[in-house]
Design an enzyme around this catalytic site. Structure first.
Site, short mmCIF file in Angstrom:
data_model
loop_
_atom_site.label_atom_id
_atom_site.label_comp_id
_atom_site.label_asym_id
_atom_site.label_seq_id
_atom_site.Cartn_x
_atom_site.Cartn_y
_atom_site.Cartn_z
N ASN A 235 29.67 65.56 43.09
CA ASN A 235 30.01 64.15 42.87
C ASN A 235 29.59 63.41 44.14
O ASN A 235 30.03 63.76 45.23
CB ASN A 235 31.53 64.03 42.65
N GLY A 236 28.74 62.40 43.99
CA GLY A 236 28.27 61.66 45.16
C GLY A 236 26.78 61.42 45.04
O GLY A 236 26.19 61.59 43.97
N GLU B 191 34.45 44.82 29.07
CA GLU B 191 34.24 46.24 29.40
C GLU B 191 34.56 47.17 28.23
O GLU B 191 33.98 48.24 28.13
CB GLU B 191 34.96 46.65 30.69
N LYS C 162 36.08 55.79 35.58
CA LYS C 162 37.37 55.29 36.06
C LYS C 162 37.36 54.95 37.53
O LYS C 162 37.88 53.94 37.95
CB LYS C 162 38.45 56.33 35.76
N ARG D 5 36.36 60.29 34.53
CA ARG D 5 35.51 60.10 35.71
C ARG D 5 34.03 59.99 35.36
O ARG D 5 33.21 59.66 36.21
CB ARG D 5 35.71 61.28 36.68
N LYS E 1 38.34 42.54 30.87
CA LYS E 1 38.89 43.53 29.94
C LYS E 1 38.12 43.50 28.63
O LYS E 1 37.75 44.53 28.09
CB LYS E 1 40.37 43.20 29.73
N CYS F 121 31.99 61.21 38.21
CA CYS F 121 31.78 62.64 38.06
C CYS F 121 33.07 63.39 38.37
O CYS F 121 33.72 63.14 39.37
CB CYS F 121 30.68 63.19 38.97
N GLU G 45 40.37 38.34 34.62
CA GLU G 45 40.75 39.69 34.18
C GLU G 45 40.64 39.81 32.66
O GLU G 45 40.18 40.84 32.14
CB GLU G 45 42.18 40.00 34.67
N TRP H 2 28.71 61.31 35.51
CA TRP H 2 28.37 59.89 35.41
C TRP H 2 27.02 59.79 36.14
O TRP H 2 26.95 59.96 37.35
CB TRP H 2 29.44 59.03 36.10
N HIS I 162 31.39 21.92 34.24
CA HIS I 162 30.26 21.94 35.18
C HIS I 162 29.19 22.97 34.81
O HIS I 162 28.50 23.47 35.68
CB HIS I 162 30.77 22.18 36.61
O1 M6R Z 1 40.62 52.45 41.47
P1 M6R Z 1 40.34 51.03 41.83
O2 M6R Z 1 41.51 50.13 41.54
O3 M6R Z 1 39.84 50.83 43.21
O4 M6R Z 1 39.18 50.58 40.83
C1 M6R Z 1 38.56 49.34 40.98
C2 M6R Z 1 37.69 49.03 39.79
O5 M6R Z 1 36.65 49.95 39.67
C3 M6R Z 1 38.47 49.01 38.47
O6 M6R Z 1 39.54 48.14 38.54
C4 M6R Z 1 37.55 48.61 37.30
O7 M6R Z 1 37.18 47.28 37.42
C5 M6R Z 1 38.24 48.89 35.96
N1 M6R Z 1 37.30 49.40 35.03
C6 M6R Z 1 38.84 47.68 35.36
O8 M6R Z 1 39.41 47.88 34.12
#
Ligand code: M6R
Length: 619
Positions: free
Chosen positions: A100-101, A499, A614, A27, A496, A2, A492, A74, A515
């Site tokens: 936000n929260g 997501e 984000k 956000r 990527k 948010c 990773e 969000w 396994h």
């Molecule tokens: O701001 P941060 O690095 O703490 O964020 C952590 C994760 O939320 C962030 O890396 C998330 O996994 C991303 N969407 C990855 O691309």
């Protein structure tokens, strides 16, 4: 999670708020809304979907006034509907609130207020707070007993005394059109100072182009803004003498320029981000790293006998790479914890344990909570963090700023490789305080210095990666496999891809594939292997053979001198040869580009993937 922007000044608030929301949209993007106070009324427009929908509605139905609040959501409580969008008005429409929260006790607040005649029109927790403020406003005397708070500010403070949970809020009051009130606990909130105008926002990106003078509010603080003044109070009603910071990001840093997407722009910014991470951090003799903000002496650093790294998502993968490098080069035992688990696990740590968190935003609530728990227990803490002035940056004992510039794409790219790079420098620092020789340190540093150029070279593969990415787009499942330092990069790569393209992807150590995950292998589930020269190469080649025997397509991302049997892989992507301090970074580049092109080919919104935000500021 948010985004909040508030404005009070003499200009038309609508366009300014809209611009702030656009800059903050990463956000959250389920719905957006704006409320503007004029004379003794508050008017609002809310729309489901992106800020662009809200902008369209405002073109048809402009709101006029020079004080307002806005929000990009969000969703946490309640479906994505216009009724659940923010701002949330109180039932008498005298107050309007963006939040936000999460207000954990909102059900009991609603029940209390319902009995007193308040009505609710949304499923949100936020509406409970809007009405609770209205309730206290009616109960409180209008005149301030000691002049410290206006009637409006006092009502917000009193209402917040009953709230359990987290909040960053901005509030408008129809009776006080020349004031804006904000407060934070657990969710970020900053004040932006202009000339004859002031702002409130959940992060700095919203204010780029408007002001660079900001105040970072601390938990429990409330702020009252007018166009010419600000007043900050602690939760105990004490005036706070806040420090004004100058933001060093430029508006151009947050603009697309010639790129079609932020993700692609940020992928191509990586050589620069790495240069920034290195600048000023090479010790005079060229054999180790130096950091200005660790706040810990070399003698104390030598005492560290165990390190616990915590992070979430991509940052957690960076922690895994840090573990590998520190254990290998500095011989200090390292453990990596999901930040969300660490704080509740109550792991026994000894007094010389260092707790090290990694977070791009510096606001991820789980990482922040892990840091706070470690500090509460008296452990020394360090952080790697990109956003200057973020909560983690302010609360850690010492830290390292990434200087990667704003990362707007929701999928982390340049921030990740910059975290890997700094982890590699931290490993060198620890190693040189222990057994690593001057010449080994010097060689290590030389490979770090070469890296930005090698990353440039890897980026030149973009065109060929586009073809492979488009091919990948035709699958629904995919495995990412790598060993040692390349195992976290396999994780990773899988994160990527899933997501941003919504292709189901899993990362495993290559040998673990036998396994269980091998059951997924078929013509319709490709495997992406990450390989480098070295002792495990024959084993990884054997794993490739096992997949080939079962008809699984294979892509290998391999270093230049890595020999693979003729005809074994369907696609080979060659990256420059590299030693461990930089290998993980070079292997990451093609994975980012593959995901980007696959997502694009599937018609996905790469910068704003579905359901994500984000920075995750709720647990
Ligand atoms: O701001 P941060 O690095 O703490 O964020 C952590 C994760 O939320 C962030 O890396 C998330 O996994 C991303 N969407 C990855 O691309």
């Amino acid at each position: 999670m948010c985004g909040i922007v508030g404005y009070i000044g003499s200009k038309d608030a609508g366009p300014l708020l809209l611009q702030g929301l656009k800059q903050l949209e990463y956000r959250g993007y389920d719905s957006a809304g704006i409320a503007i106070g004029s004379a003794d009324r508050i008017e609002q427009v809310r729309r489901v979907g992106r800020v662009a929908n809200l902008a369209g509605a405002l073109e048809e139905e402009p709101l006029r006034g020079s004080a307002g609040i806005s929000h990009t959501r969000w969703a946490t409580h309640g479906k994505v509907t216009e009724e659940n969008a923010h701002p949330q008005p109180s039932s008498d429409h005298r107050f309007s609130l963006v939040h936000n929260g999460v207000i954990e006790n909102f059900e009991s607040i609603r029940a209390f207020l319902r009995e007193r005649g308040y009505q609710f029109h949304s499923e949100t927790d936020t509406e409970a707070l809007a009405n609770l403020i209205a309730y206290h406003y009616d109960k409180e005397p209008a005149a301030s007993p000691d002049g410290r708070e206006s009637h409006f500010l006092r009502s917000v403070r009193k209402a917040l005394l009953h709230v359990e949970g987290t909040y960053g809020i901005a509030v408008l009051c129809a009776d006080a059109p020349d004031q804006l009130v904000g407060a934070r606990k657990g969710s970020p909130l900053i004040v932006g100072l202009g000339s004859g105008e002031n702002f409130i926002a959940s992060d700095v990106a919203a204010l780029l182009g408007a002001t660079l003078q900001v105040i970072y509010l601390n938990d429990g603080e409330l702020v009252e803004l007018t166009r010419d003044s600000y007043r900050i109070l602690s939760s105990e009603r004490e005036p706070v003498d806040a420090v004004v910071h100058e933001v060093d990001w430029k508006i151009e840093d947050s603009q697309l320029g010639d790129f079609e997407h932020y993700m692609l722009k940020e992928i191509f910014e990586q050589p620069q981000a790495l240069e920034n991470a290195l600048r000023g951090r090479i010790a005079e003799d060229g054999s180790t790293a130096k950091f200005g903000g660790l706040n810990i002496s070399p003698r104390d650093l030598r005492q560290v006998d165990r390190i616990v790294f915590c992070g979430c998502g991509t940052a957690w993968h960076a922690c895994l790479v840090a573990e590998h490098l520190i254990e290998r080069y500095a011989r200090i035992p390292v453990e990596v914890e999901y930040a969300s688990e660490f704080r509740y696990r109550n792991a026994p740590l000894d007094k010389d344990t260092l707790v090290f968190v990694i977070s791009q935003s510096g606001e991820t609530i789980d990482t922040l909570a892990a840091l706070r728990e470690a500090r509460r227990k008296g452990y020394r803490t360090l952080a790697i963090n990109n956003v200057v002035g973020s909560t983690i940056a302010r609360e850690t004992d010492g830290g390292i700023y990434q200087h990667a510039g704003p990362e707007i794409g929701v999928a982390s790219t340049k921030a990740f490789t910059s975290q890997l790079f700094l982890s590699s420098m931290v490993a060198l620092l620890f190693a040189r305080l222990r057994d690593m020789s001057f010449s080994d340190g010097f060689r290590y540093m030389e490979s770090l210095r070469r890296l930005p150029e090698q990353v440039e070279q890897a980026l030149r593969m973009n065109d060929s990666l586009q073809r492979v990415g488009q091919w990948l787009a035709g699958f629904e499942h995919c495995l990412f496999l790598g060993r040692q330092l390349l195992f976290p990069i396999a994780l990773e790569g899988a994160l990527k891809l899933k997501e941003i393209s919504y292709i189901h992807a899993e990362g495993y150590p290559a040998a673990e594939m036998k396994h269980g995950p091998i059951a997924l292998v078929s013509e319709s589930c490709p495997s992406l292997f990450l390989v480098s020269q070295g002792e495990v190469l024959p084993k990884v080649v054997a794993n490739m053979q096992e997949i080939k025997a079962r008809g699984g397509p294979i892509v290998a991302i391999a270093t230049e001198s890595c020999q693979l049997p003729e005809g074994l892989v369907d696609e080979r992507i060659t990256i420059p040869d590299a030693d461990d301090p930089t290998l993980a970074i070079l292997a990451t580049i093609p994975l980012q580009l593959l995901s980007y092109h696959a997502a694009l080919a599937r018609g996905c919104d790469v910068d704003k993937p579905r359901n994500l935000a984000k920075s995750v500021t709720v647990e």
